[in-house]
Design a protein around this motif. Structure first.
Motif, short mmCIF file in Angstrom:
data_model
loop_
_atom_site.label_atom_id
_atom_site.label_comp_id
_atom_site.label_asym_id
_atom_site.label_seq_id
_atom_site.Cartn_x
_atom_site.Cartn_y
_atom_site.Cartn_z
N TYR A 126 -23.64 80.71 16.11
CA TYR A 126 -23.19 81.85 16.91
C TYR A 126 -23.47 83.15 16.16
CZ TYR A 126 -19.21 81.54 13.71
OH TYR A 126 -18.43 81.47 12.59
N ARG A 127 -23.52 84.24 16.93
CA ARG A 127 -23.65 85.57 16.37
C ARG A 127 -22.84 86.55 17.22
NH1 ARG A 127 -27.32 88.69 19.32
NH2 ARG A 127 -28.52 87.46 20.82
N PRO A 128 -22.32 87.60 16.60
CA PRO A 128 -22.36 87.94 15.17
C PRO A 128 -21.43 87.06 14.34
CG PRO A 128 -20.96 89.49 16.32
CD PRO A 128 -21.57 88.62 17.38
N LYS A 129 -21.52 87.20 13.03
CA LYS A 129 -20.71 86.41 12.12
C LYS A 129 -19.22 86.71 12.30
CE LYS A 129 -24.24 86.08 8.49
NZ LYS A 129 -24.58 86.38 7.08
N GLY A 130 -18.40 85.76 11.87
CA GLY A 130 -16.95 85.94 11.95
C GLY A 130 -16.35 85.06 13.03
N LYS A 131 -15.17 84.49 12.76
CA LYS A 131 -14.53 83.57 13.69
C LYS A 131 -13.91 84.29 14.89
CE LYS A 131 -15.07 79.74 11.25
NZ LYS A 131 -15.83 78.57 11.73
N GLU A 132 -13.57 85.55 14.73
CA GLU A 132 -12.84 86.27 15.78
C GLU A 132 -13.78 87.09 16.66
OE1 GLU A 132 -9.70 85.57 16.14
OE2 GLU A 132 -9.76 84.33 14.34
#
Length: 323
Positions: A126-132
């Protein structure tokens, strides 16, 4: 997550780098009712984010291989759901000649992860990075359905007939929303029968692990082991009876067996008032699935805890039959 640590679908199959998804012989608009007529497994979600609706259904037919019966037809399907803006969730299928779906052009801004589903571990990029936050793009690697697994086990080099790979993609939604959608996926041909059973299961609010406590170990012989269980304690003890991976899988309420590809699941067979009859199945990650039919009442009883009288809600087994 290190890309090299993610399992690749392509590593599981001996496929030439020059193979592509086969061209379809025919392509046409279809309906969900059309998919219900197919012998292959077609997945649909029972959960969608608010505002989502079905936008397109497409049915195609895969090319027949040079060593296959020319009269055979191999259906494929695809679905797209959409919401406001550019929010989408889509499903595509393939028979063979697949490539890796865990690829994005903006790789430097992408991350990978793994989630647990009723279809097995699912590997995402997935993009962008980060879980939220909402993601511009989410892709899951190909997932084999039960038909594909059975056919490959019987003949690893053969062409699948009913088996299919399924790929799931999304845009404009969060990882949590994507996870909830894929955990709600079920075969469309089970959709009608799943509705009443799902309602009973929801009303029960019982974790499948409860029934694991009733069955004896597979190496033993005497069941039921536990015949009365404190349901109030089950609901409060979230560490032992945690909700991770707990999903409604058609008519079954299912949870994974930790550190395996196995599962525990049950479905309601009958219910009347506070009396229930369920079928419970358990798989430790191998080829063996055990099953039993349980009948029980949900009642209230008084006990003393720490010297004080309390009223608790209990499951009391009245009948046990091993299938």
């Amino acid at each position: 997550m290190n890309r090299n640590r993610i399992k690749r679908t392509t590593s599981r199959f001996v496929l030439s780098a020059f193979l592509f998804v086969s061209l379809a012989l025919f392509s046409s608009a279809a309906t969900l009712d059309d998919l219900k007529k197919l012998e292959i497994i077609c997945f649909v979600p029972s959960y969608l984010p608010q505002g989502f609706r079905l936008k397109t259904v497409e049915m195609t037919y895969d090319d027949v291989g040079p060593d296959e019966n020319k009269e055979q037809r191999f259906p494929l399907y695809s679905l797209e759901y959409g919401g406001s803006g550019e929010r989408t969730f889509s499903i595509e299928s393939a028979r063979e000649g697949i490539g890796d779906r865990n690829i994005m052009e903006e790789e430097e801004n992408a991350e990978e992860t793994e989630i647990k589903t009723s279809l097995g571990p699912m590997y995402l990029i997935y993009r962008p990075k980060g879980k939220e936050g909402r993601k511009d793009e989410i892709k899951a690697n190909w997932v084999e359905d039960s038909n594909m697994k059975a056919e490959k086990a019987k003949d690893p080099q053969g062409h699948p007939t009913l088996g299919r790979f399924h790929g799931f993609s999304a845009a404009g939604i969060t990882l949590a929303e994507f996870t909830k959608i894929v955990q709600s996926l079920h075969p469309i041909r089970h959709e009608k029968s799943a509705t009443p059973a799902a309602a009973h299961t929801s009303a029960l609010k019982i974790h499948p692990k409860v029934f694991n406590m009733i069955d004896c170990w597979i190496s033993d012989s005497e069941s039921p082991v536990v015949t009365e269980i404190n349901l109030d304690a089950v609901e409060k003890n979230g560490n032992e009876f945690n909700q991770d991976g707990l999903v409604q899988d058609a008519e079954w309420l299912r949870c994974p067996v930790p550190e395996t590809n196995g599962f525990m699941r049950y479905r309601v067979v009958e219910s009347k008032g506070n009396h229930f009859k369920v079928e419970y199945q358990e798989n430790g990650g191998g080829t063996l699935t055990t099953a039993s039919i349980l009948e029980f009442n949900i009642e209230k009883r008084n006990i003393r805890r720490d010297g004080k009288p309390v009223t608790i809600r209990v499951l009391r087994v009245s009948s046990y039959n091993q299938k």
